[in-house]
Write an enzyme that holds these catalytic residues in place. Structure first.
Site, PDB file in Angstrom:
ATOM      1  N   ASP B  11       0.851  -1.179   0.000  1.00 41.01           N
ATOM      2  CA  ASP B  11       0.000   0.000   0.000  1.00 41.01           C
ATOM      3  C   ASP B  11       0.894   1.239   0.000  1.00 41.01           C
ATOM      4  O   ASP B  11       1.712   1.424   0.905  1.00 41.01           O
ATOM      5  CB  ASP B  11      -0.857  -0.062   1.289  1.00 41.01           C
ATOM      6  CG  ASP B  11      -1.930   1.010   1.326  1.00 41.01           C
ATOM      7  OD1 ASP B  11      -1.939   1.863   0.423  1.00 41.01           O
ATOM      8  OD2 ASP B  11      -2.745   0.982   2.267  1.00 41.01           O
ATOM      9  N   ASP B 107      -3.127   2.708  -5.811  1.00 36.80           N
ATOM     10  CA  ASP B 107      -2.042   2.698  -4.835  1.00 36.80           C
ATOM     11  C   ASP B 107      -1.908   1.408  -4.031  1.00 36.80           C
ATOM     12  O   ASP B 107      -1.109   1.337  -3.114  1.00 36.80           O
ATOM     13  CB  ASP B 107      -2.206   3.884  -3.877  1.00 36.80           C
ATOM     14  CG  ASP B 107      -3.584   3.931  -3.235  1.00 36.80           C
ATOM     15  OD1 ASP B 107      -4.451   3.143  -3.649  1.00 36.80           O
ATOM     16  OD2 ASP B 107      -3.792   4.743  -2.322  1.00 36.80           O
ATOM     17  N   GLU B 108      -2.699   0.397  -4.367  1.00 35.75           N
ATOM     18  CA  GLU B 108      -2.598  -0.859  -3.613  1.00 35.75           C
ATOM     19  C   GLU B 108      -2.476  -2.025  -4.583  1.00 35.75           C
ATOM     20  O   GLU B 108      -3.090  -2.026  -5.642  1.00 35.75           O
ATOM     21  CB  GLU B 108      -3.853  -1.083  -2.758  1.00 35.75           C
ATOM     22  CG  GLU B 108      -4.053  -0.056  -1.676  1.00 35.75           C
ATOM     23  CD  GLU B 108      -5.326  -0.322  -0.878  1.00 35.75           C
ATOM     24  OE1 GLU B 108      -5.696  -1.498  -0.694  1.00 35.75           O
ATOM     25  OE2 GLU B 108      -5.943   0.657  -0.447  1.00 35.75           O
TER      26      GLU B 108
END
Lengths: 84, 413
Positions: B11, B107-108
């Site tokens: 993350d 973003d993950e």
């Protein structure tokens, strides 16, 4: 903490047949030209100044180690100059 | 419980704000909030840096609310191309360790490193290497969770932030994952969390130990899924990089630069959105849509939604806008002016719906016109051809239908 200023520079570069980009010489603002004697290493390293994902070229220029950065997206070279 | 797999969840910390600080290191010294365009009233906090977090600034707040807590808060407009470039660079680092990378938003990512352990050491080692490499090469930080399933890996990546690695193992999950609130579990939303509280379940451990039958009775089949998740019984594969998921819906939404009160103004915006959705639908090759969903946000930021069937499967912008308008009329919005609108289409049918008497000449004509418009837009840009209805409003007609202003809203993740 040491602060730096981003100074964009004109660079003459070579595109070797095996691929990639190699700086050949650097033209300073006052007209002086500095030959890049050797490129010691190339890699993605963040700069101290604002720049998104630049490629850092650690070069030998005038017998001394200097770092040149390439912003690939804008096809622009810069160096970091310590500022007071 | 199959604990043979090794899954990482990585993350990127305060992602948008971190990229802005890489672009401009001076922003590290001040509290910042990344916001949508303020001029077009997307003045909502999309991300903040640690300094702003210290003042209690929260993601999703309106800028003026955030400024009440932190008057010095600096608003930085979002730069999505930069975030995409960074996300791509970080994923390229992940790809050095495995080809099984499943993105969850920008973003993950989940990474299946089960087989990579023979080459790079155990899961924790790989996680540490990834953490260091991302920081060294990209200048942003990640929190990595390591576990044997995707659910616990995600929980683990949330436990220590920023720039950290957390392992949830078969040996320690009772002392780590199980101590967390049940609401932290993936897919437990507000309403499920409320239902769980009624059952006296507050932690993931309590959920795991709860009688499965009773959970199913309360939450339906979802109860079984959550019970499995809480017990670490999750075995869905991490998709291979580039393995696109099936798109289940296509949608766009828009916050208007001014409040809309008149029906024809609202219809104008629906047309603009429908044009964009229809264009994307044509491009996607998914066929025609049978259902239209609308979302409406009023000036009190109350959100309404409604869905309904189109008259027949369609990808015609006007038909979509007409259905949307029909749905809008049935909504009870308490008469407040409208701030934002969205259209999402779904239930695609790939084959042309054949009428008993074949498609009418009119339909054929309309289809040809739609394709011609799409062709013109592809060649000369989105603003080369516009609807006359939309041109009544200069500012609106200047919006580029596909770029920037209209955000994909309903694409299935």
């Amino acid at each position: 903490m040491q602060h730096y200023e981003k100074v964009c520079v004109e660079v003459l570069a070579r595109f070797p047949k095996e691929g990639g980009i190699r700086p050949v010489s650097l033209l300073w603002e006052d007209g002086r030209q500095f030959i890049v004697e050797r490129v010691k290493s190339v890699g993605r390293v963040p700069a101290h100044v604002g720049s998104l994902l630049p490629i850092r070229y650690t070069c030998i220029i005038g017998g001394r180690e200097k770092e040149l950065y390439l912003e690939r997206e804008r096809m622009r070279w810069f160096v970091e100059v310590p500022s007071s | 419980m199959n604990t043979d797999r090794c899954i990482l969840h990585s993350d990127l910390n305060n992602f948008y704000a971190s990229v802005e600080m890489v672009k401009n290191p001076a922003l590290r010294e001040v509290p910042i909030a990344v916001t949508g365009s303020i001029k077009d009233r997307h003045g909502i906090v999309l991300a903040k840096n640690m300094l702003a977090k210290g003042f209690g600034v929260r993601t999703g707040e309106v800028l003026w609310q955030a400024r009440k807590k932190c008057p010095a808060l600096l608003a930085v407009p979002a730069d999505f191309p930069a975030y995409l470039a960074m996300s791509k660079a970080v994923r390229a680092i992940y790809a050095r360790f495995t080809d099984r990378i499943e993105a969850f938003g920008i973003d993950e990512c989940w990474l299946d490193v089960t087989a990579s352990r023979y080459l790079f050491g155990d899961g924790e080692n790989i996680a540490q290497t990834i953490r260091e490499t991302v920081k060294r090469e990209c200048g942003v930080t990640v929190s990595v969770g390591v576990s044997w399933n995707k659910i616990f890996a995600k929980l683990a990546s949330d436990m220590k932030k920023p720039d950290a690695v957390t392992v949830v193992s078969p040996e320690n999950y009772r002392e780590t994952a199980w101590k967390l609130p049940a609401a932290d579990l993936l897919y437990v939303g507000k309403s499920t969390a409320r239902k769980l509280t009624f059952l006296g379940i507050t932690t993931i451990g309590e959920l795991a130990l709860y009688d499965e039958g009773a959970l199913i009775q309360e939450l339906g089949k979802w109860g079984k899924v959550l019970h499995e998740y809480a017990n670490g019984n999750e075995s869905s594969p991490v998709r291979e990089a580039g393995d696109e998921r099936t798109v289940k819906s296509i949608g766009n939404s828009l916050t208007c630069y001014r409040d809309l009160e008149e029906e024809d103004e609202i219809y104008m915006l629906f047309l603009l959105l429908a044009d964009s959705v229809a264009g994307r639908l044509l491009e996607s090759g998914l066929g025609r849509a049978g259902t239209v969903k609308i979302s409406v946000t009023d000036t009190d930021l109350r959100r309404y939604g409604k869905q309904g069937k189109t008259e027949g499967p369609t990808r015609n912008a006007k038909e979509l806008a007409d259905t949307a308008m029909h749905l809008f009329r049935t909504l009870e919005t308490k008469g407040k002016p409208v701030r934002a609108l969205g259209i999402t289409v779904c239930e695609f049918s790939e084959n042309e719906q054949l009428d008993l008497f074949g498609r009418s000449e009119q339909e054929e004509k309309r289809d040809r016109a739609d394709k011609a418009v799409a062709g013109i837009r592809e060649k000369y840009g989105n603003s080369a051809i516009r609807r006359a209805t939309v041109m009544q409003d200069e500012h609106l007609s200047e919006l580029d239908i596909k770029d920037g202003h209209i955000r994909p809203g309903g694409d299935a993740k």
